[in-house]
Scaffold this active site. Sequence first.
Site, short mmCIF file in Angstrom:
data_model
loop_
_atom_site.label_atom_id
_atom_site.label_comp_id
_atom_site.label_asym_id
_atom_site.label_seq_id
_atom_site.Cartn_x
_atom_site.Cartn_y
_atom_site.Cartn_z
N VAL A 1 0.81 -1.12 0.12
CA VAL A 1 -0.14 0.03 -0.06
C VAL A 1 0.87 1.36 0.03
O VAL A 1 1.63 1.57 0.83
CB VAL A 1 -0.95 0.00 1.27
CG1 VAL A 1 -1.62 1.35 1.12
CG2 VAL A 1 -1.69 -1.35 1.15
N TYR B 1 21.55 1.81 9.74
CA TYR B 1 20.70 3.12 9.95
C TYR B 1 20.46 3.46 11.52
O TYR B 1 20.62 2.62 12.01
CB TYR B 1 19.31 2.66 9.61
CG TYR B 1 18.72 3.90 8.59
CD1 TYR B 1 18.91 4.12 7.26
CD2 TYR B 1 17.65 4.34 9.19
CE1 TYR B 1 18.43 5.21 6.71
CE2 TYR B 1 16.93 5.27 8.25
CZ TYR B 1 17.24 5.86 7.28
OH TYR B 1 16.58 6.73 6.42
N ASP C 1 8.24 -0.35 2.39
CA ASP C 1 8.46 -0.67 1.01
C ASP C 1 10.10 -0.53 0.81
O ASP C 1 10.41 -1.29 -0.06
CB ASP C 1 7.59 0.40 0.10
CG ASP C 1 7.83 1.86 0.70
OD1 ASP C 1 8.23 2.11 1.71
OD2 ASP C 1 7.76 2.66 -0.39
N THR D 1 5.29 8.43 -5.30
CA THR D 1 5.24 9.79 -4.59
C THR D 1 6.53 10.23 -4.26
O THR D 1 6.68 11.80 -4.45
CB THR D 1 4.29 9.65 -3.69
OG1 THR D 1 2.88 8.98 -4.02
CG2 THR D 1 3.86 10.97 -2.98
N THR E 1 5.34 26.47 -23.30
CA THR E 1 5.43 26.39 -21.81
C THR E 1 5.16 24.77 -21.34
O THR E 1 6.07 24.37 -20.63
CB THR E 1 4.26 27.20 -20.97
OG1 THR E 1 4.36 28.59 -21.50
CG2 THR E 1 4.21 26.93 -19.78
#
Length: 272
Positions: free
Chosen positions: A9, A113, A122, A145, A197
């Site tokens: 998701v 990390y 993900d 995204t 443009t």
Amino acid sequence: MSCVLTVDVGNTTTNIGLFSITRSERPSSAVEPETELLGSCILTTPDRLTTDEARIQLEQALALMPNEPIDGTILSCVVPTLTDSWRAALSFSCGVRVLVVGPGIKTGVRMNYDDPAEVGPDRIADVVAARATYGSPALAIDLGTTMNFEVIDEHGAFAGGIIAPGVALGARSLAEAAARLPIIELRAPERVIGHSTRAAMQSGVVLGEAARIDGLIDAVFEELGYSAPIVITGDGAESLAALLRHEATVDTTLTLRGLALIWQANVRHLRH
């Protein structure tokens, strides 16, 4: 052989894949790329979703895939408000325990990390699949995204990564912030210097994204001290890969395959 249903998701789309997995006799922490995608489906991710709505979407997606008995399910969700709905829907529709990628999950990959809990599910799936498929070192780039770089070092550890706005988000922000600029189709223009443009925006957004990725790849390899195979997945991966100076492999099932491999690595743990 086992069949596992994987659900990723994302902020914009939800990807569902059904995999067959040949189990390895190695320890459960070992990840083997013995997977075959049997079917997949892409849905739009809504802002809100009830459990019943998730069940309807899931059952519609399963109707598009081979009718195989499902031995396990695994969920990656970067939208916290949707996690419970998808987990409940998977449990009800598939009748098996749902593995949710998060802290404490077994991946077989060392995470260099500061706070491994901050790494999105993900991203973890991309790391697992990239290492299993392309070896170490490797660089995975996921377009969505956000644009995420995941770096696997020469020792097979997750060395960290890069998070930046994705190309669609950049184009939308440009149109929203400047009243006279339109929404554009995300494709490469014929030339760098735009004569309209829209063409100028396509040059800045699409060709600019390719230039940004090339520049970041150079910076990553310089910091590592060596180069690595590059794999690209996500929205428009094939089109963008063709614009890069660097050679890159397009792998459209990278994230879902990584989820299947994580399920495989945890299957013995789930049985205890």
